[in-house]
Design an enzyme around this catalytic site. Structure first.
Site, short mmCIF file in Angstrom:
data_model
loop_
_atom_site.label_atom_id
_atom_site.label_comp_id
_atom_site.label_asym_id
_atom_site.label_seq_id
_atom_site.Cartn_x
_atom_site.Cartn_y
_atom_site.Cartn_z
N HIS A 87 0.88 -1.18 0.00
CA HIS A 87 0.00 0.00 0.00
C HIS A 87 0.92 1.22 0.00
O HIS A 87 1.89 1.27 0.76
CB HIS A 87 -0.85 -0.05 1.28
N ARG A 112 -6.88 9.88 -0.05
CA ARG A 112 -6.64 10.29 -1.44
C ARG A 112 -7.95 10.32 -2.21
O ARG A 112 -8.20 11.22 -3.00
CB ARG A 112 -5.63 9.34 -2.10
C1 SIN Z 1 -8.18 -1.35 1.64
O1 SIN Z 1 -7.16 -1.96 1.97
O2 SIN Z 1 -9.04 -1.85 0.91
C2 SIN Z 1 -8.42 0.04 2.06
C3 SIN Z 1 -7.33 0.43 2.94
C4 SIN Z 1 -7.29 1.88 3.00
O3 SIN Z 1 -8.06 2.44 3.79
O4 SIN Z 1 -6.48 2.47 2.31
#
Ligand code: SIN
Ligand code: FAD
Length: 502
Positions: free
Chosen positions: A284, A307
């Site tokens: 991420h 974002r």
């Molecule tokens: C996700 O992992 O689907 C969302 C995580 C986030 O809040 O960026």
């Protein structure tokens, strides 16, 4: 004579009642379901396990034993911060957002980059509407707000206007419902924490017979059962497994809790499950750097919704944007790694006052942890010692907020900094770095949530998996919001499959 016949009749009635008691017949939704004494064992109390357990116990009245090795309920699910996806939901209808399962599938397949199993993606997306309505109707969850996350063609990630973070709201609501049932009818639901599953027993004819676990006193126990659902989550916290499947990622920090060690994947692989996409591990792009502990291996996630709701990323030395913040996670991560300073792999996330009002509870939480700061644009530039002149940074923000076409083709500009942005405009800012977040791979399942063997056949009768432990649903790159969805869709499916055979 009459008296003794009566006695015999009474005796026979009692025996019949006892026998019926062992094979209770329950009526639910006009369906007759036979319930035997043997409970289903659900392993893992994240959203996948809670979904399956609720569906079994509360919809079908099938008894459940829910085991978790942790001392509290919720796994990584409780941390989820952006929300859950759904196409054609009533929320989208009322907010006039156009969407369809086909469009959602298209986005999912594109993001998966040729990996994964398309029929599983098709089920994920086509069942997404009913997943959202199940949460709304059965549990009273609002899920009335939307965000558009990276790689999505439209706003389909749901959260509630209660401002309670989505993972916490889902886990607390579903676990409350389950605990209530357990209090009212302890035979229907038992929750055993501090109970670590180590094996599943399968007999020679390929039928699940039991689950072996270590209880809270350290004793090994066996639960007899014909049905087990693995919902043990991913392996993002295990450096050993990262080393095995994608060694380049071992040095990265993670957002995952320490329980996320791939126990389910390891047990299922030993039993002969087909493992798929194990090296596809999602980095991420935005884990918060805590200045008080910059090198910590564990990071708070800077939710993608930041974002999605308008946050932008700036190069930490030039103060300039460098990427479409709403492209998929792998692309944003690659841009940070290729464009930002190589030595510390970081960027600045910058948010406007209007974003703050829209996502207040979350941003307040980040501020309480000293991960996000409030100040003027000038204070932000000074805070990070940005080398470009202040005026250039301000002009960059003005250009972003007013240009008719985005420099990086960002599809959605919301909550921008406004045409009047200047050095005294209030903004919110933090430092982020890429983090290991989600493991796409796992034990391959079919559309009934059955675990498959290497010949693509069900590995054993009564063996199911749902949630992050399973593989094939996301391919090479999961879209934000699709993991909570996967837990609900495949957790319910596992329960429905068991109910249909019970
Ligand atoms: C996700 O992992 O689907 C969302 C995580 C986030 O809040 O960026
Ligand atoms: P988990 O929720 O991780 O639960 C697994 C459970 O199994 C744990 O409680 C664990 O203790 C237990 N367990 C493991 N091994 C054993 C064993 N041997 N015996 C007994 N119990 C065991 N996804 C989204 O869709 N939207 C989001 O907004 C979002 N935000 C996220 C934010 C963060 C910070 C993180 C880390 C993830 C986020 N995700 C999000 C991803 C998503 O939360 C998880 O992938 C998903 O919740 C996994 O659910 P699960 O039920 O499969 O596993």
């Amino acid at each position: 004579m009459v008296r003794s016949s009566r006695k015999i009749l009474l005796y026979l009635t009692v025996i019949a009642l006892v026998l019926i008691g062992r094979q209770i017949i329950q009526k639910k939704s006009n369906q007759m379901i036979k319930v035997t004494k043997q409970p289903v064992v659900v392993i893992g109390s994240g959203l996948a396990g809670l979904t399956a357990s609720n569906q079994l116990a509360n919809s079908y009245k099938i008894p459940v034993i829910l085991l978790d090795k942790a001392k509290s309920i919720g796994g990584n699910s409780i941390k989820a911060s952006s929300g859950i996806n759904g196409a054609l939901s009533t929320t989208q209808e009322s907010l006039k957002v156009k969407d369809s399962p086909e469009l959602f599938l298209e986005d999912t397949v594109k993001s998966a980059k040729g990996k994964g199993v398309e029929p599983l993606m098709k089920k994920l997306t086509s069942d997404s509407r009913s997943a959202i309505s199940w949460l709304q109707e059965s549990f009273g969850l609002k899920l009335d707000k939307l965000a558009q996350l990276g790689g999505h063609s439209t706003a389909r990630t749901h959260r509630s206007s209660t401002n309670i973070p989505p993972g916490y709201e889902l886990v607390s609501t579903l676990s409350k419902a389950l605990k209530k049932t357990s209090e009212e009818n302890p035979d229907l639901v038992q929750i055993l924490l501090n109970s670590k599953v180590i094996d599943v027993i399968i007999n020679k004819s390929g039928q699940v017979e039991g689950v072996k676990y270590i209880d809270e006193t350290g004793e090994t126990q066996i639960l007899q059962t014909s049905n087990v659902i693995f919902s043990t989550g991913g392996f993002g916290y295990s450096k050993d497994m990262l080393e095995k499947y994608n060694p380049d990622l071992v040095k990265l920090p993670t957002t995952n809790g320490e329980q996320t060690t791939g126990d389910g994947q390891n047990i299922l692989e030993k039993l002969g499950a087909k493992m798929i996409d194990m090296s596809e591990i999602q980095v991420h792009p935005t884990g918060f750097i805590d200045n008080a502990n910059r090198d910590s291996n564990w990071k708070f996630l800077a939710a993608e919704a930041l974002r999605g709701l308008g946050g932008i990323l700036l190069h930490p030395e030039t103060g300039k944007r460098f990427v479409n913040e709403l492209s998929t996670r792998d692309s944003v991560t690659a841009a940070i790694q290729n464009y930002c300073p190589k030595n510390d792999n970081r960027a600045i996330i910058l948010m406007s006052e209007s974003l703050y009002s829209n996502y207040k509870a979350n941003v307040d939480f980040y501020m309480s942890k000293n991960l996000v700061f409030k100040g003027t644009v000038k204070e932000m530039v000074d805070h990070y010692n940005i080398k470009s002149p202040l005026d250039a940074v301000v002009q960059g923000l003005k250009h972003y907020s007013t240009a008719s076409k985005d420099d990086f083709n960002r599809p959605l500009i919301v909550n921008s900094f406004g045409k009047d942005v200047n050095s005294n405009t209030i903004v919110y800012y933090g430092e982020i770095t890429p983090v290991v977040h989600f493991t796409m791979g796992g034990a391959q399942i079919d559309e009934h949530s059955q675990v498959l063997n290497t010949a693509n056949k069900p590995l054993a009768k009564g063996l199911y998996a749902a949630g992050e432990v399973s593989g094939g649903v996301h391919g090479a790159n999961r879209l934000g919001g699709s993991s909570l969805l996967e837990c609900v869709v495949y957790g319910r499916t596992a329960a429905n499959s068991i109910a249909s055979r019970y």
